[in-house]
Write a protein that holds these residues in place. Sequence first.
Motif, PDB file in Angstrom:
ATOM      1  N   ARG A 124       0.848  -1.187   0.000  1.00 39.74           N
ATOM      2  CA  ARG A 124       0.000   0.000   0.000  1.00 39.74           C
ATOM      3  C   ARG A 124       0.885   1.238   0.000  1.00 39.74           C
ATOM      4  NH1 ARG A 124      -5.273  -0.909   1.243  1.00 39.74           N
ATOM      5  NH2 ARG A 124      -5.526   1.246   1.918  1.00 39.74           N
TER       6      ARG A 124
ATOM      7  N   GLU B  38      -5.199  -0.919  -4.809  1.00 35.92           N
ATOM      8  CA  GLU B  38      -4.531   0.317  -4.406  1.00 35.92           C
ATOM      9  C   GLU B  38      -4.054   1.104  -5.612  1.00 35.92           C
ATOM     10  OE1 GLU B  38      -2.586   2.729  -1.210  1.00 35.92           O
ATOM     11  OE2 GLU B  38      -4.352   1.475  -1.456  1.00 35.92           O
TER      12      GLU B  38
ATOM     13  N   GLU C  80       0.260   6.837   3.776  1.00 37.89           N
ATOM     14  CA  GLU C  80      -0.889   7.724   3.940  1.00 37.89           C
ATOM     15  C   GLU C  80      -0.505   9.159   3.601  1.00 37.89           C
ATOM     16  OE1 GLU C  80      -3.940   6.975   4.629  1.00 37.89           O
ATOM     17  OE2 GLU C  80      -3.594   4.812   4.875  1.00 37.89           O
ATOM     18  N   ASP C  81      -1.439   9.857   2.963  1.00 40.71           N
ATOM     19  CA  ASP C  81      -1.276  11.289   2.648  1.00 40.71           C
ATOM     20  C   ASP C  81      -0.008  11.568   1.851  1.00 40.71           C
ATOM     21  OD1 ASP C  81      -3.616  11.833   4.079  1.00 40.71           O
ATOM     22  OD2 ASP C  81      -2.486  11.903   5.969  1.00 40.71           O
TER      23      ASP C  81
END
Length: 612
Positions: free
Chosen positions: A333, A412, A336-337
């Motif tokens: 993955r 993803e 984040e951000d």
Amino acid sequence: MTAPDPAGEAAAALGADRALRAAARHSAGRLTALSVSSVAAAGAALAEPALLGHTLDLLLRQDPAGARWTGWCAAVIAAEVLLDAATARLTGGVDARSTARLRRLGLGRLLRTAPHHAARHSPGELSARLTTHATAAGGVPAAAVSAAVALLPPLGGLVALFLVDVWTALAFLAGLPLLAILLRTFARASGASVSRYQEVQLAMAGRLVEVLAGARTIAAAGTAEREQARVLERLPELGAEGRRTWRIYGATMARTSALMPLLLYVVLGVGGIRLAAGALGVGGLLAAVRYAGLAAGVGAVTGRLAAVVRGRSAARRTAVLFGLPELAQGDARLPEDGPGTLELRGVRVVRAGTVLLHDIDLRVPGGTTAAVVGRSGSGKTTLAAVAGRLTACDGGRVLLDGVPLEDLSAEELRREVGHAFERPALFGEDVAAAIAFGGGPPPGAPAVRAAARAAGADDFVRRLPRGYGTALRDAPVSGGELQRLGLARAFCRAGRLLVLDDAMSSLDTLTAREVERALLRDVRPGTRLVIAHRVSSAARADLVVWLDAGRVRATGTHTELWRDPAYRAVFGDAADPDREAAGRARAEPSSRPDPGAVLPSVPEPPGREAVR
């Protein structure tokens, strides 16, 4: 005609065997039931002559037990009829499930491979492999069981014939070697002929779909008769192979049909002599003739054998799809951000022995709009496909926020990397569904309309008969409107990286500028990789990547690169509106940072406010 490739034929045969085994496993339960039902029906057929013969002898002797045995005969005959009906029903079910399995496997591999691999086969050819040939191949598991079980009555009848009377059995056995030779010759000759027939069929299907796709061009050029002749050019060859196949089949059936009655007459004559000599009763003669008939049924195996031959040949065609390389994905993955920083490190792409991209090193910071420019054939579309993982590179790596694209899970990747194309394909029941098309949770109506407004599509969609609820087949759209719907779909599903592959080529200059402004203002912030042909698109980008013959010739702002006459020549003396935009870009002081000199990159730009 091309020379045969033994290695290729062996690989195709191996792939066909694997595909057929997979189809058989998928229908294992029904195939087992079919086998049991077929064997039971064969057992009933084998028991029937003995029961009839014994019952006839009892009735001729006026034995009271004859009535009871008559009931047993009726029960066996009824069981045989019911078992034959169950076999037919199960055969249809196995054929349907096996065909569906082969189609799912083939279509799944086709959709998971890189587009350039699928493009090696014409749409018509792929359609034929997934329809006609998959249907024939799907019938192989049941046909193989039927062919194997079909041998039981002849073999069992021959054994029973020996048990009833040895001399009648030997008389019948004398003609079997000739029958075996006929069947072996048929299998070999029909296999080669069916294979050639299917090859010609594929080629014609490919030409037909090609002509249908270009119907407007053909009508405009006035070449309908010539294209019709081209599609039907190999029809005589197809007819010749079809007639050859049927001649082989017909000749084999004629010979076996002539041989079997002769054998039955010989058995009947020998049985009559044995009856006259008192060595065989009337019931025994009846049983011997019926068992000889069952033994003669080995000729019926020809039809089932023909179905297996056709199916295996068709399976080789369908199995080509299973050999397409799958575009591998991992399960990683993204952080984040992440800002959406795109990096290409030593990326090299080779297709059909031609190097399309030569060791590309490029870094596009998150939030940057990068325009990729270059002459036709410079590798722009290949770069876009590699950057979005629509195809794999043959050397180097592509990273998004530090994670190699091949390590990302498919979910993803497609959630965070979006695409818009020059000729988008729309899927869905209506216009709203076409804009919302994609994996994951479906966006709501407000998000769909907001994306359409950003793409400049909202006005013309509202004018359609039922607005966003208009069925796609009832929505006449121009090339530019089709592109706007494709852009709306990309905007609706925009992730941290959005790849626009010549996605605004059919828009007029004013609409293209409005879409570019909306892309910055009304779409989720992220990195944009734009394949650009307009000067205005390059002028508005934060970074311009100039490709030349598969290499990065230069990077920088449009203002900096415009000083190079070769760069200006890429746009071929652009039209006035674009030239004015370029002039404004050169005249206005640039707020964009220096992209750097060694590694093509730009510093992280300030964040942009956007409305989701």
